[in-house]
Design a protein around this motif. Structure first.
Motif, PDB file in Angstrom:
ATOM      1  N   ALA A  24      71.492  60.193  40.787  1.00  0.00           N
ATOM      2  CA  ALA A  24      71.980  58.806  40.707  1.00  0.00           C
ATOM      3  C   ALA A  24      70.939  57.805  41.199  1.00  0.00           C
ATOM      4  N   GLY A  25      69.823  58.315  41.725  1.00  0.00           N
ATOM      5  CA  GLY A  25      68.762  57.438  42.195  1.00  0.00           C
ATOM      6  C   GLY A  25      69.051  56.775  43.523  1.00  0.00           C
ATOM      7  N   LEU A  26      69.930  57.387  44.316  1.00  0.00           N
ATOM      8  CA  LEU A  26      70.292  56.811  45.613  1.00  0.00           C
ATOM      9  C   LEU A  26      69.543  57.510  46.737  1.00  0.00           C
ATOM     10  N   THR A  27      68.962  56.743  47.634  1.00  0.00           N
ATOM     11  CA  THR A  27      68.381  57.337  48.833  1.00  0.00           C
ATOM     12  C   THR A  27      69.512  57.682  49.792  1.00  0.00           C
ATOM     13  N   ALA A  28      69.223  58.502  50.775  1.00  0.00           N
ATOM     14  CA  ALA A  28      70.246  58.875  51.757  1.00  0.00           C
ATOM     15  C   ALA A  28      70.743  57.628  52.491  1.00  0.00           C
ATOM     16  N   THR A  29      69.828  56.738  52.827  1.00  0.00           N
ATOM     17  CA  THR A  29      70.207  55.518  53.545  1.00  0.00           C
ATOM     18  C   THR A  29      71.116  54.637  52.685  1.00  0.00           C
ATOM     19  N   ALA A  30      70.756  54.510  51.416  1.00  0.00           N
ATOM     20  CA  ALA A  30      71.558  53.671  50.516  1.00  0.00           C
ATOM     21  C   ALA A  30      72.935  54.271  50.280  1.00  0.00           C
ATOM     22  N   ALA A  31      72.985  55.584  50.127  1.00  0.00           N
ATOM     23  CA  ALA A  31      74.269  56.254  49.897  1.00  0.00           C
ATOM     24  C   ALA A  31      75.167  56.123  51.118  1.00  0.00           C
TER      25      ALA A  31
END
Length: 294
Positions: A24-31
Motif C-alpha cells: 500500500a506504500g505506507l511506512t510504519a510511522t504513517a500506518a
C-alpha cells in the motif's frame, strides 16, 4: 502436518499484514498514525510478538483491501495466535525470546541444527540436561532446575507422534567424549542417541564431524538452528545462540549464509551409518573404561 502453534500463527499474521502495508506504500510511522496506534505496537504485532486485537484486525483488513478468502485466513490466524501454547506455563522462568523459540520449534516442520559443544536440547536425556543446567546456573533452586528440565523434556514430544518433527543435527565428535555430568551420565546419553537413530530413521538424522576433519565454515561458531514451516508463505527462520544472547533472525541474506555453512558442515561430517558407529564406539570405550576402573 506440524501441530498448530500460536507463536507461528502470530508471526504469519504479522508478516501478511506488513507485506500488505508495504504494497500500500505506507511506512510504519504513517500506518501507525493512520490507525491511531503507536509505532511500537505496530512493530510488535507485525513481528509476531503481540497478537492484534479483533477490531484492529478488521480495520486493517478493510484499509488494506484484503479479498474475502485472504481476510478469512487472517482471521483464523488471529484466533490461533490467541491460544495458549504449553510454553506459556513457563512465563517468568524463561525470557520472552526463548519462549518464542519454543513456539517456533513446536510449529516447525523441520529443523537443521549445528552445535559443536553439546548434544542439542531435543536429544538430551534428563540426567544430561540436569548436569548442563546446574553447571550453567549454579545458583538456581532445585525446584527451578526441575521445571527447566520439565520444559526441555516437553519439547522432545515433537520427535514422536503421527507427524513428528524432521530433525537433522550435526555435532563434533568431541561431544561424544565431553563428560557432562560424569561418565555414567555421558554413557546414558550416548546409548540414548544410538537408540534414537536406530528407532527413528524416518525423522531423525544425527551426523558426527570426526576429529580427522580438517575444518569447515561453522567451526568455532555459535549454536544455530534453521527451521522450516508447513506454510509455504513462511520463510526459513534462523535461531542463533551464544554464551550471552539468543536471537531470532529472518533476514534472507543472513539465513542464506547459515544455510550454506550448514551445507559445508554436512560435507565434513560422517554419513548416517558411520556416525552411528562412531557414537557406539564412544559408548563402548566409555563403558569399557568404567568396568576396568570398577
Amino acid at each position: 502436518m506440524a501441530p498448530s502453534s500460536p507463536t507461528v500463527a502470530a508471526w504469519a499474521l504479522g508478516r501478511r499484514l506488513r507485506e500488505k502495508r508495504d504494497q500500500a506504500g505506507l511506512t510504519a510511522t504513517a500506518a501507525a498514525k493512520r490507525f491511531g496506534i503507536t509505532s511500537a505496537y505496530l512493530s510488535e504485532f507485525e513481528h509476531g510478538k503481540k497478537n492484534v486485537g479483533e477490531d484492529r484486525l478488521e480495520a486493517l483488513l478493510d484499509a488494506y483491501e484484503f479479498d474475502k478468502d485472504e481476510a478469512d485466513e487472517l482471521r483464523v490466524l488471529r484466533k490461533e495466535a490467541g491460544r495458549r501454547g504449553w510454553w506459556s506455563d513457563y512465563t517468568g522462568l524463561f525470557s520472552d525470546e526463548l519462549l518464542r523459540f519454543f513456539g517456533y520449534e513446536h510449529g516447525a516442520e523441520s529443523i537443521r541444527t549445528y552445535g559443536s559443544d553439546i548434544v542439542t536440547g531435543l536429544l538430551q536425556t534428563e540426567e544430561y540436561a540436569r548436569a548442563l543446567i546446574e553447571a550453567g546456573s549454579p545458583n538456581l533452586r532445585l525446584a527451578e532446575v526441575d521445571r527447566r528440565i520439565q520444559a526441555r523434556l516437553h519439547r522432545q514430544n515433537r520427535l514422536t507422534g503421527e507427524d513428528p518433527l524432521q530433525l537433522s543435527t550435526i555435532m563434533s565428535e568431541a561431544v561424544l567424549y565431553q563428560q557432562v555430568g560424569g561418565r555414567e551420565v555421558l554413557a546414558g546419553q550416548l546409548k540414548y542417541l544410538g537408540d534414537l537413530v536406530e528407532q527413528q530413521p524416518g525423522n531423525l538424522d544425527i551426523r558426527i564431524v570426526p576429529f580427522e576433519a580438517t575444518g569447515h565454515e561453522a567451526m568455532g561458531g555459535s549454536i544455530f538452528h534453521l527451521m522450516t514451516f508447513p506454510s509455504g508463505k513462511l520463510p526459513t527462520l534462523l535461531w542463533q545462540e551464544t554464551v550471552t544472547s539468543t536471537q531470532v533472525i529472518t533476514d534472507p541474506m543472513t539465513v542464506r549464509e547459515y544455510h550454506l555453512a550448514y551445507t559445508e558442515v554436512t560435507k565434513a561430517a560422517l554419513d548416517r551409518k558411520s556416525s552411528l558407529l562412531r557414537i557406539k564406539d564412544a559408548y563402548g570405550r566409555l563403558r569399557s573404561r568404567t568396568t576396568v576402573e570398577t
